[in-house]
Write a protein that holds these residues in place. Structure first.
Motif, short mmCIF file in Angstrom:
data_model
loop_
_atom_site.label_atom_id
_atom_site.label_comp_id
_atom_site.label_asym_id
_atom_site.label_seq_id
_atom_site.Cartn_x
_atom_site.Cartn_y
_atom_site.Cartn_z
N ILE A 79 25.65 -11.39 32.65
CA ILE A 79 26.04 -12.44 31.69
C ILE A 79 27.48 -12.91 31.86
O ILE A 79 27.93 -13.77 31.12
N VAL A 80 28.20 -12.37 32.83
CA VAL A 80 29.63 -12.67 32.93
C VAL A 80 29.91 -14.17 33.08
O VAL A 80 30.88 -14.68 32.53
N ASN A 81 29.05 -14.92 33.77
CA ASN A 81 29.27 -16.35 33.93
C ASN A 81 28.93 -17.14 32.67
O ASN A 81 29.52 -18.18 32.40
N LYS A 82 27.98 -16.64 31.89
CA LYS A 82 27.57 -17.35 30.67
C LYS A 82 28.40 -16.95 29.46
O LYS A 82 28.62 -17.75 28.57
N SER A 83 28.82 -15.69 29.41
CA SER A 83 29.57 -15.19 28.27
C SER A 83 30.58 -14.13 28.71
O SER A 83 30.30 -12.93 28.65
N PRO A 84 31.75 -14.56 29.18
CA PRO A 84 32.76 -13.58 29.62
C PRO A 84 33.16 -12.60 28.52
O PRO A 84 33.36 -11.42 28.79
N ARG A 85 33.24 -13.08 27.27
CA ARG A 85 33.61 -12.18 26.17
C ARG A 85 32.50 -11.16 25.91
O ARG A 85 32.77 -9.99 25.61
N GLY A 86 31.25 -11.58 26.01
CA GLY A 86 30.13 -10.66 25.85
C GLY A 86 30.13 -9.61 26.95
O GLY A 86 29.88 -8.43 26.70
N ALA A 87 30.42 -10.04 28.18
CA ALA A 87 30.48 -9.11 29.30
C ALA A 87 31.61 -8.11 29.10
O ALA A 87 31.45 -6.91 29.37
N ALA A 88 32.76 -8.58 28.61
CA ALA A 88 33.88 -7.68 28.36
C ALA A 88 33.54 -6.64 27.30
O ALA A 88 33.91 -5.47 27.43
N ALA A 89 32.81 -7.06 26.27
CA ALA A 89 32.40 -6.12 25.22
C ALA A 89 31.46 -5.06 25.78
O ALA A 89 31.58 -3.87 25.46
N LEU A 90 30.54 -5.46 26.64
CA LEU A 90 29.63 -4.49 27.26
C LEU A 90 30.38 -3.53 28.19
O LEU A 90 30.07 -2.34 28.24
N LEU A 91 31.37 -4.04 28.90
CA LEU A 91 32.16 -3.17 29.78
C LEU A 91 32.98 -2.18 28.97
O LEU A 91 33.15 -1.02 29.38
N ARG A 92 33.49 -2.62 27.82
CA ARG A 92 34.22 -1.69 26.96
C ARG A 92 33.29 -0.57 26.49
O ARG A 92 33.67 0.60 26.46
N LEU A 93 32.08 -0.93 26.11
CA LEU A 93 31.10 0.07 25.71
C LEU A 93 30.82 1.03 26.86
O LEU A 93 30.74 2.25 26.67
N ALA A 94 30.69 0.49 28.07
CA ALA A 94 30.44 1.34 29.24
C ALA A 94 31.61 2.30 29.47
O ALA A 94 31.40 3.48 29.82
N ILE A 95 32.84 1.83 29.28
CA ILE A 95 34.01 2.69 29.44
C ILE A 95 34.01 3.80 28.39
O ILE A 95 34.33 4.97 28.69
N GLN A 96 33.64 3.46 27.15
CA GLN A 96 33.56 4.48 26.10
C GLN A 96 32.53 5.55 26.47
O GLN A 96 32.77 6.75 26.30
N LYS A 97 31.39 5.13 26.99
CA LYS A 97 30.35 6.09 27.40
C LYS A 97 30.83 6.93 28.57
O LYS A 97 30.54 8.13 28.64
N LEU A 98 31.56 6.32 29.49
CA LEU A 98 32.11 7.06 30.63
C LEU A 98 33.09 8.12 30.17
O LEU A 98 33.08 9.24 30.67
N CYS A 99 33.95 7.76 29.21
CA CYS A 99 34.90 8.74 28.67
C CYS A 99 34.18 9.95 28.08
O CYS A 99 34.58 11.09 28.30
N LYS A 100 33.09 9.69 27.33
CA LYS A 100 32.31 10.79 26.76
C LYS A 100 31.67 11.62 27.87
O LYS A 100 31.63 12.84 27.81
N GLN A 101 31.17 10.94 28.91
CA GLN A 101 30.54 11.63 30.04
C GLN A 101 31.56 12.55 30.72
O GLN A 101 31.20 13.63 31.18
N LEU A 102 32.82 12.15 30.74
CA LEU A 102 33.86 12.94 31.38
C LEU A 102 34.50 13.96 30.44
O LEU A 102 35.45 14.66 30.80
N GLY A 103 34.00 14.03 29.19
CA GLY A 103 34.50 15.01 28.23
C GLY A 103 35.76 14.58 27.51
O GLY A 103 36.46 15.40 26.94
N GLU A 104 36.07 13.29 27.52
CA GLU A 104 37.25 12.78 26.84
C GLU A 104 36.87 12.19 25.48
O GLU A 104 35.70 12.01 25.19
N LYS A 105 37.88 11.84 24.69
CA LYS A 105 37.64 11.22 23.38
C LYS A 105 37.19 9.80 23.53
O LYS A 105 37.60 9.09 24.40
#
Length: 88
Positions: A62-88
Motif C-alpha cells: 500500500i505504500v504508493n496508495k497510502s504512505p501514512r498507512g504503510a508507515a503505521a504498519l511498519l511501526r507495528l512491525a517494529i513493535q512486534k520485532l522488539c517483542k520478538q527480540l525480548g525488548e520493551k
C-alpha cells in the motif's frame, strides 16, 4: 463505454491489457498502471516472525496508495520485532 480490441479493452481514459508473455491482466488509467501494484521493496527477512512478515508485505503493497498507512504498519512491525527480540 468500452471497446474490445485485440489483446486489450479500452475504457474511458484507460484500458485493460493482457500480457503476451505471462497472460496476466493489467489495468491502466490515464497512462498509469493501477493494477497490479508494483512493489519496489525487498522481501522481508526470513528471521522475522510470520505475523511481522505479513505486516511488512502489507505495508509494501500500500505504500504508493497510502504512505501514512504503510508507515503505521511498519511501526507495528517494529513493535512486534522488539517483542520478538525480548525488548520493551
Amino acid at each position: 463505454m468500452y471497446v474490445v480490441l485485440k489483446g486489450y479493452m479500452e475504457v474511458d481514459n484507460g484500458y485493460i491489457a493482457r500480457c503476451h508473455h505471462c497472460q496476466k491482466f493489467s489495468v491502466w488509467y490515464e497512462k498509469e498502471m493501477i493494477y497490479p501494484d508494483i512493489i519496489v521493496v525487498s522481501s522481508p527477512n526470513p528471521d522475522l516472525d510470520q505475523d511481522t512478515q505479513e505486516d511488512y508485505i502489507e505495508a509494501a503493497s500500500i505504500v504508493n496508495k497510502s504512505p501514512r498507512g504503510a508507515a503505521a504498519l511498519l511501526r507495528l512491525a517494529i513493535q512486534k520485532l522488539c517483542k520478538q527480540l525480548g525488548e520493551k
